[in-house]
Scaffold this active site. Structure first.
Site, PDB file in Angstrom:
ATOM      1  N   LYS A 154     -20.956  -3.811 -16.867  1.00 55.83           N
ATOM      2  CA  LYS A 154     -20.802  -2.686 -15.932  1.00 55.83           C
ATOM      3  C   LYS A 154     -21.632  -1.493 -16.418  1.00 55.83           C
ATOM      4  CE  LYS A 154     -16.709  -1.723 -14.099  1.00 55.83           C
ATOM      5  NZ  LYS A 154     -16.638  -1.959 -12.658  1.00 55.83           N
TER       6      LYS A 154
HETATM    7  N1  PMP Z   1     -17.754  -6.886  -9.214  1.00 58.87           N
HETATM    8  C1  PMP Z   1     -18.094  -5.595  -9.337  1.00 58.87           C
HETATM    9  C2  PMP Z   1     -19.455  -5.170  -8.918  1.00 58.87           C
HETATM   10  C3  PMP Z   1     -17.166  -4.670  -9.826  1.00 58.87           C
HETATM   11  O1  PMP Z   1     -17.496  -3.379  -9.950  1.00 58.87           O
HETATM   12  C4  PMP Z   1     -15.878  -5.104 -10.192  1.00 58.87           C
HETATM   13  C5  PMP Z   1     -14.872  -4.115 -10.710  1.00 58.87           C
HETATM   14  N2  PMP Z   1     -14.954  -3.981 -12.096  1.00 58.87           N
HETATM   15  C6  PMP Z   1     -15.568  -6.458 -10.059  1.00 58.87           C
HETATM   16  C7  PMP Z   1     -16.533  -7.330  -9.563  1.00 58.87           C
HETATM   17  C8  PMP Z   1     -14.231  -6.985 -10.466  1.00 58.87           C
HETATM   18  O2  PMP Z   1     -14.109  -6.925 -11.855  1.00 58.87           O
HETATM   19  P1  PMP Z   1     -12.685  -6.740 -12.552  1.00 58.87           P
HETATM   20  O3  PMP Z   1     -11.803  -7.782 -11.982  1.00 58.87           O
HETATM   21  O4  PMP Z   1     -12.977  -6.949 -13.996  1.00 58.87           O
HETATM   22  O5  PMP Z   1     -12.221  -5.370 -12.232  1.00 58.87           O
END
Ligand code: PMP
Length: 311
Positions: free
Chosen positions: A158
């Site tokens: 991220k």
């Molecule tokens: N894809 C993106 C682009 C995101 O920003 C997120 C949120 N973090 C997710 C998928 C889902 O990830 P997570 O389940 O770890 O929050």
């Protein structure tokens, strides 16, 4: 009780309103930061907040930091402790969103050399309700924006800069009257939502794209895959998914820390299944809601309980 907004910056706890950076800060200009979104789910009966999969979030943050040469003096254990201490101190007795940021804090512009730039860690915690109304099935739009390929920008972590794409896609969808955007990857296969992973149900098969389709490997995605296998006896297949498969699927749902498990009832003005929350999605939503609030003893190892100060 309202609770109080505290943050962590420059190695110490400060009031949220005093957690400030200089306008020269590198990350502000160039997107040179890795961040996380973590949920703390309030459990009224127990008087505790259950932070979901805290360590895994910090492991991903540190992976993003490695790519950006962000060297912190904290490891995953230190970051977990800083977070639980801050959450306790804030004293919130409601659901919260926890936002860590590992960033290039050097007050230097016109410098594109990561190895020359100092880094810092910031953490803020804010009260947070639902991100998307998931009591209903939402309406989605296939975005005109594509999820970049990892050869253009790292997609498995991220990094803040990458979110320009998500933000353009989400804004486009909302302004066109939809609830969320679904992004295809650079070669036109299904990748994910603007801030969620996507799952497709066809008969008794559940599928989801994987990192080679430039999806972020979400922590909710991983949790849901485990719950499908262990609680529903259904294996989730990670595979390449064509756009038109979405129109023909029985159910689609999105997963993410902010969005939890959200049913998609409509895509590009075509109904998905019956257009409401499908039966399998509903089951997964119910199981997931118990797990993240510390109400399923089998999955307490995914939860870090924190008792708010003054309570
Ligand atoms: N894809 C993106 C682009 C995101 O920003 C997120 C949120 N973090 C997710 C998928 C889902 O990830 P997570 O389940 O770890 O929050």
């Amino acid at each position: 009780m309202p609770g109080q907004a505290w943050a962590f910056l420059g190695g110490k706890v400060v009031r949220l309103e005093d957690a400030k950076v200089n306008i020269m800060t590198h990350a502000l200009h160039y997107g040179t930061a890795a961040f996380e979104g973590i949920r703390g789910n309030w459990n009224e009966e127990q008087g505790k907040t259950f932070v979901f999969r805290l360590r895994e979030h910090y492991e991903r943050l540190l992976r993003g930091g490695r790519i950006l040469k962000i060297e912190l003096s904290y490891g995953a254990d230190d970051l977990c402790r800083i977070t639980t201490d801050l959450l306790e101190r804030c004293g919130y007795r409601q659901d919260v969103y926890i936002r860590p940021l590992a960033f290039k804090s050097a007050e230097r512009v016109a410098n594109l050399r990561l190895h020359e730039l100092a880094s810092d860690f910031a953490l803020m915690i804010v009260p947070f309700g639902s991100y998307i109304d998931n009591d209903r099935a939402i309406r989605c739009q296939t975005s005109s924006w594509r999820r970049p390929d990892d050869s253009m920008m790292p997609t498995g972590v991220k990094l803040t800069g990458l979110y320009t794409t998500s933000i353009l896609a989400k804004t486009e969808a909302i302004m066109a009257g939809f609830d969320e955007a679904i992004l295809l990857n650079y070669d036109g296969h299904v990748s994910e939502g603007s801030g969620e992973n996507i799952f497709v149900i066809q008969g008794n098969r559940i599928s989801t794209p994987t990192e080679t389709d430039n999806a972020l490997l979400g922590i909710t995605r991983d949790s849901v895959m485990t719950l499908c296998r262990k609680e529903l006896g259904m294996n989730v297949v990670e595979r390449r998914i064509n756009r038109s498969e979405l129109y023909l699927s029985d159910e689609i749902f999105l997963t993410g820390t902010a969005a939890h498990v959200t049913a998609v009832g409509e895509l590009d003005n075509r109904k998905v299944g019956g257009g409401g929350i499908g039966p399998v999605t509903r089951q997964i939503q119910d199981i997931y809601a118990k797990v993240v609030t510390g109400r399923n003893p089998k999955y307490l190892h995914w939860c870090t309980p924190v008792t708010p100060a003054g309570g």
